[in-house]
Design an enzyme around this catalytic site. Structure first.
Site, PDB file in Angstrom:
ATOM      1  N   HIS A 162      51.330  56.467  43.484  1.00  0.00           N
ATOM      2  CA  HIS A 162      49.749  55.795  43.398  1.00  0.00           C
ATOM      3  C   HIS A 162      49.110  58.083  43.865  1.00  0.00           C
ATOM      4  CE1 HIS A 162      48.865  52.186  42.195  1.00  0.00           C
ATOM      5  NE2 HIS A 162      47.831  52.133  42.617  1.00  0.00           N
ATOM      6  N   ARG A 180      47.613  58.566  40.967  1.00  0.00           N
ATOM      7  CA  ARG A 180      46.216  58.130  40.630  1.00  0.00           C
ATOM      8  C   ARG A 180      45.888  58.388  40.977  1.00  0.00           C
ATOM      9  NH1 ARG A 180      45.976  53.261  37.186  1.00  0.00           N
ATOM     10  NH2 ARG A 180      44.593  51.990  38.387  1.00  0.00           N
ATOM     11  N   ARG A 229      49.700  53.313  35.852  1.00  0.00           N
ATOM     12  CA  ARG A 229      50.798  52.654  37.298  1.00  0.00           C
ATOM     13  C   ARG A 229      52.022  53.127  36.865  1.00  0.00           C
ATOM     14  NH1 ARG A 229      46.351  48.793  36.532  1.00  0.00           N
ATOM     15  NH2 ARG A 229      45.195  48.241  37.565  1.00  0.00           N
ATOM     16  N   HIS A 260      40.635  48.751  36.404  1.00  0.00           N
ATOM     17  CA  HIS A 260      39.788  48.013  37.152  1.00  0.00           C
ATOM     18  C   HIS A 260      38.970  46.973  36.710  1.00  0.00           C
ATOM     19  CE1 HIS A 260      40.646  51.136  40.439  1.00  0.00           C
ATOM     20  NE2 HIS A 260      42.320  50.873  40.340  1.00  0.00           N
ATOM     21  N   LYS A 282      50.068  44.738  34.856  1.00  0.00           N
ATOM     22  CA  LYS A 282      49.518  44.310  36.375  1.00  0.00           C
ATOM     23  C   LYS A 282      47.778  43.364  35.761  1.00  0.00           C
ATOM     24  CE  LYS A 282      47.910  45.101  40.763  1.00  0.00           C
ATOM     25  NZ  LYS A 282      47.677  46.092  41.456  1.00  0.00           N
ATOM     26  N   TYR A 307      36.809  55.745  45.353  1.00  0.00           N
ATOM     27  CA  TYR A 307      36.693  57.364  45.020  1.00  0.00           C
ATOM     28  C   TYR A 307      35.211  58.263  45.060  1.00  0.00           C
ATOM     29  CZ  TYR A 307      40.874  55.510  43.487  1.00  0.00           C
ATOM     30  OH  TYR A 307      41.802  54.965  42.864  1.00  0.00           O
TER      31      TYR A 307
END
Length: 417
Positions: free
Chosen positions: A362, A365, A266, A388, A291, A397
């Protein structure tokens, strides 16, 4: 310090006769330490001189340098100015110069006066403290929530007094519906999340009804309903080739771009990356809590390690900062924040001819995660790299791996005997 940047004696005398003479001398020292080029420093000093000349004409004192007088100067005086030269007239330049002047004046004041908070500032400040201490939200999230809550209160109360006890569910739902009607579902739901969090905060203050939180409308947005935007192999090659690695800023841009495209980091994680986070011998990169509020480790690919080493040895300015990516212009040597990194990426998009459909970091990413999946990496491993907590978040994905989807797709049943 004045002698270093102003060689003419009459210019130095003019500065020393200014109402803000002491602050101007401190400003020159401040700008020099920040690494501003001489031409920029002189322009900033001329803007600050002009401001001091105007303050004296209007009967102000040197102690009256604050955001209010700067705003009056920029809005009411500068567009219609007939003061004697030299002074710049471009409002963005003058605003930037006076911002630095205010910082210097407040830093020099041994007993700075406390700024009087408006009721709106007090409410949003208390909410921000709750988000920071109780919820543990990141700075960017808190800033976004505060922005939406401020808009809600202004829409409901205008410039009048704010009585939170008079806030009704109808006020809240009308605001969310009106704002959300102009936005994409994801953006509309960001407002909903902010408002719901604010209503929970008000309940802790004994205001409102706990049932209001669930009643705030949410835009329809189904999980896994959309595809993440990704770069094709050709686009990724063009993007990386857009950084001129013969220059210091090109080396910086290329190294941080690989952090996005190879490690799926990120932008906040890249901005916080420090020298001690890299174990060169073990080939491990440690990410500070961000985060996800927990530290994690990533393998350091040879290509990323080589780009980082090239930047650190041949591109990074001399600085005491431990952060890897720093400014190359004023404030030279200070950490480069997320906005500066996004700007580096946007410039590369423009040079690669990709700016028509790409703007942020992003997508890089997403591209990294998609390339991992195509290389045979499991969803569990991808989720670990991305940070995640749930596999469901990474499952999106799988929808962009067209070759794998082709293998499992069944032929359409036509006429069967």
């Amino acid at each position: 310090m004045l002698d270093q940047f102003f060689r003419r004696r009459r210019v130095r005398r003019r500065i020393q006769r200014n109402l803000l003479a002491e602050a101007l001398t401190a400003l020159a020292d401040h700008l020099g330490r920040r690494g501003h080029p001489e031409v920029v420093l002189q322009s900033y000093m001329q803007a600050a001189e002009h401001f001091g000349y105007w303050l004296r004409r209007k009967g102000f004192a040197a102690a009256d340098v604050n955001a209010g007088t700067v705003r009056t100067f920029l809005v009411r005086h500068l567009p219609h100015c007939h003061c004697p030269p030299p002074h710049p007239r471009a409002i963005p330049l003058v605003r930037a110069a006076l911002h630095q002047l205010v910082l210097v004046v407040h830093a020099r004041d041994p007993a700075p006066q406390e700024l009087s908070l408006t009721p709106l500032d007090a409410i949003t400040g208390g909410f921000d403290a709750h988000l920071r201490t109780t919820c543990g939200l990141a700075v960017a999230t808190r800033r976004a929530y505060g922005h939406h809550v401020r808009e809600l209160l202004v829409a409901r109360y205008g410039a009048g007094p704010i009585d939170l006890a008079a806030l009704t569910l109808a006020d809240v739902t009308a605001f969310v519906a009106a704002r959300g009607a102009r936005l994409a579902p994801a953006s509309a739901n960001a407002i909903t999340l902010a408002v719901r969090s604010f209503l929970r905060y008000l309940r802790l203050q004994g205001i409102g009804d706990a049932r209001w939180v669930a009643a705030v409308p949410r835009a329809a947005q189904w999980s896994l309903a959309t595809l993440p935007r990704v770069l094709t192999d050709a686009e990724l090659s063009a993007f990386l080739a857009a950084f001129d690695r013969a220059t210091a800023t090109g080396r910086r841009g290329y190294a941080l771009a690989l952090c996005f495209t190879e490690l799926a980091m990120r932008v906040g994680e890249v901005a916080r990356l420090a020298l001690e986070d890299i174990d060169w011998r073990a080939g491990v990169l440690t990410l500070a809590p961000g985060k996800t509020r927990r530290a994690s480790q990533l393998p350091l690919p040879a290509s990323v390690a080589a780009a980082l080493a090239d930047y650190l040895q041949h591109g990074r300015p001399t600085t005491t900062s431990r952060v890897i990516f720093v400014h190359h212009r004023a404030p030279r040597g200070q950490p480069l924040g997320p906005s500066g990194m996004r700007e580096d990426v946007r410039r590369a998009y423009r040079r690669a001819g990709l700016d028509a459909r790409l703007t942020g970091t992003h997508v890089l990413r997403h591209t990294a995660a998609t390339r991992m999946l195509r290389a045979g990496v499991s969803l569990k491993e991808i989720a670990d790299v991305l940070g995640h907590r749930s596999l469901d978040t990474s499952a999106i994905y799988a929808k962009v791996d067209r070759s794998a989807l082709t293998e499992v797709a069944l032929p359409w049943p036509e006429g069967q005997p």
